[in-house]
Design an enzyme around this catalytic site. Structure first.
Site, PDB file in Angstrom:
ATOM      1  CG  HIS A 191       1.209   5.934   1.985  1.00 12.30           C
ATOM      2  ND1 HIS A 191       2.600   5.133   1.993  1.00 12.30           N
ATOM      3  CD2 HIS A 191       0.856   4.602   2.754  1.00 12.30           C
ATOM      4  CE1 HIS A 191       2.846   3.666   2.570  1.00 12.30           C
ATOM      5  NE2 HIS A 191       1.770   4.157   3.465  1.00 12.30           N
ATOM      6  CE1 TYR A 250      -5.151   0.728   7.026  1.00 13.17           C
ATOM      7  CE2 TYR A 250      -3.089  -0.434   7.288  1.00 13.17           C
ATOM      8  CZ  TYR A 250      -4.018   0.364   6.767  1.00 13.17           C
ATOM      9  OH  TYR A 250      -3.190   2.003   6.119  1.00 13.17           O
ATOM     10  CG  ASP A 266       0.156  -0.918   9.306  1.00 16.36           C
ATOM     11  OD1 ASP A 266       1.667  -0.267   9.868  1.00 16.36           O
ATOM     12  OD2 ASP A 266       0.428  -0.428   7.754  1.00 16.36           O
ATOM     13  CG  ASP A 301       2.720   2.021   8.539  1.00 15.56           C
ATOM     14  OD1 ASP A 301       2.658   1.682   8.088  1.00 15.56           O
ATOM     15  OD2 ASP A 301       2.000   2.788   9.061  1.00 15.56           O
TER      16      ASP A 301
END
Length: 434
Positions: free
Chosen positions: A137, A300, A261, A172
């Site tokens: 990101h 996470y 994730d 992702d």
């Protein structure tokens, strides 16, 4: 067909020693857990293990603005209150907090991806792995989505020194917006991102109709998905898209971001992939037999991240792993089953067959709009950065020590980091019920 892939694996235990804060979902401790699980399955015996160099500011500034890099280098938790304007300018704060050793953390994970690309460029390995990387990101002048330095862009820039075309693939759950944005106007890199889109899901980009611009038009591919996608639906679409992309684009190298994730049960995710389903994508990309740089990314629910990236290390090594997790320093996190498998989550797959078919058709239509493969004039390959601390021809990369370590006169023999003293480990109970 290559007889046996040579694998390089990059790891520095210090990446797991940083702590984003008690309420923050990003836990670098997951990297220590992954590494110890890799060791417990004795996968380190089948690949070359390297401690990456810490990327120099001048290396980070190959993509990021020099003022942003300098600010990351300078800011500390004690001084951040003095720089409120800069904190806003560079998007530091709640999602991207300032913590102890922030810049060194960035230097290590970015250095791993840069080193991985260089080893591939020099044909010293076929596959290079940096699970600490994949922070997709980060933008040229600002942090975003737990990412400060975009190691993927830096690694791709390195690969472009030796390859006319590089393919970037992202699995992702979040759109790989930073990488797409960096290469949105060029045909030298094709970005392909499979991600959740809609419902204000972060980062809010990655629509099917976002295809690149100017020379890069149709060289950005977005596969926007809805909640609950399962192994069968995801892999079928992944295989159809990626095999067609490789056939048309003919990349010289591939970068694969393996954000975990997208697994079922992730604290921030909304997909329903098993580890086997996620790993099947890695297996397919490996089977293309192109130079391959593999990174981590999001993830996470940290015990599942460790399971996933260990299984995928095994896939890249063609190693079958027993389901029962061997004894290791973090064994208690894998209770009660001590299994590599993760339970599926009962959730509806909102991705209908007709919806997925429409995506596939549109992607194939876009691919038909590009040349068979873009022509890139041959030019002299720029040299790797001259870094004065070592000569790669004279020193074993395992034993390289950067200037920071030399200055501190610290002897580091613990290649496998038995005692990582991870702060997140101490604070782990804070997030357990989150």
């Amino acid at each position: 067909m290559r007889s046996k892939d040579k694998i390089a694996y990059f790891y520095d235990g210090d990446v797991g020693n940083v702590y984003f804060g008690p309420s923050h979902p990003m836990k670098p401790h997951r990297l220590c857990m992954t590494h110890h699980l890799v060791l417990s399955y004795e996968l380190h015996n089948k690949m070359e293990i390297y401690r990456p160099h810490k990327a120099y500011p001048v290396e980070l500034a190959q993509f990021h603005s020099a003022d942003y890099v300098e600010f990351l280098n300078r800011i500390t938790p004690d001084t951040q209150s003095l720089f409120s304007n800069e904190m806003v300018k560079y998007n530091l704060g709640e999602d991207c907090p300032v913590f102890e050793n922030l810049f060194e953390f960035c230097q290590i994970y970015a250095g791993g991806t840069i080193d991985a690309a260089r080893r591939l460029n020099n044909q010293l390995c076929d596959i290079a792995i940096n699970w600490a990387g994949g922070l997709h990101h980060a933008k040229k002048c600002e942090a975003s989505g737990f990412c400060y330095v975009n190691d993927l862009v830096l690694g791709i820039l390195e690969l472009l020194k030796h390859h006319a075309r590089v393919l970037y693939i992202d699995i992702d759950v979040h759109h790989g917006d930073g990488v797409e944005e960096a290469f949105y106007f060029t045909d030298r890199v094709m970005t392909v991102s499979f991600h959740k889109y809609g419902d204000l899901f972060f980062p809010g980009t990655g629509d099917l109709k976002d295809v690149g611009e100017r020379e890069g038009k149709f060289y950005a591919i977005n596969v926007p998905l809805k909640d609950g996608i399962d192994d069968t639906s995801f892999y079928r679409l992944f295989k159809l898209v990626i095999t067609k992309v490789v056939e048309i684009y003919q990349p010289g190298a591939i970068v694969l971001q393996c954000g975990a994730d997208s697994l079922a049960g992730d604290r921030l995710g909304c997909f329903n992939l098993s580890i086997d389903g996620h790993a099947a994508c890695v297996r397919l990309v490996k089977s293309l037999n192109l130079p391959l740089l593999v990174t981590g990314g999001g993830g996470y629910t940290k015990e599942n991240v460790a399971r996933c990236w260990t299984v995928e290390t095994g896939v890249l090594l063609d190693a079958e792993l027993p389901d029962e997790i061997p004894e290791n320093e973090y064994i208690k996190y894998f209770a009660p089953d001590y299994s590599l498998k993760i339970p599926s989550v009962p959730m509806e797959n909102l991705n209908s067959r007709s919806y997925l078919n429409s995506i596939r058709q549109q992607v194939h239509e876009n691919l038909r709009s590009i040349q068979h493969s873009p022509s890139v004039q041959l030019q002299e390959v720029p040299p790797d950065f001259y870094i004065p601390d070592f000569d790669e021809d004279e020193q074993n990369p395992d034993e390289r020590v950067d200037r920071h370590m030399k200055d501190k006169q610290i002897q580091r023999d613990d290649e496998y980091y038995g005692g990582d003293n991870d702060h997140d480990h101490d604070h782990d109970h804070i997030m357990d019920d989150a």
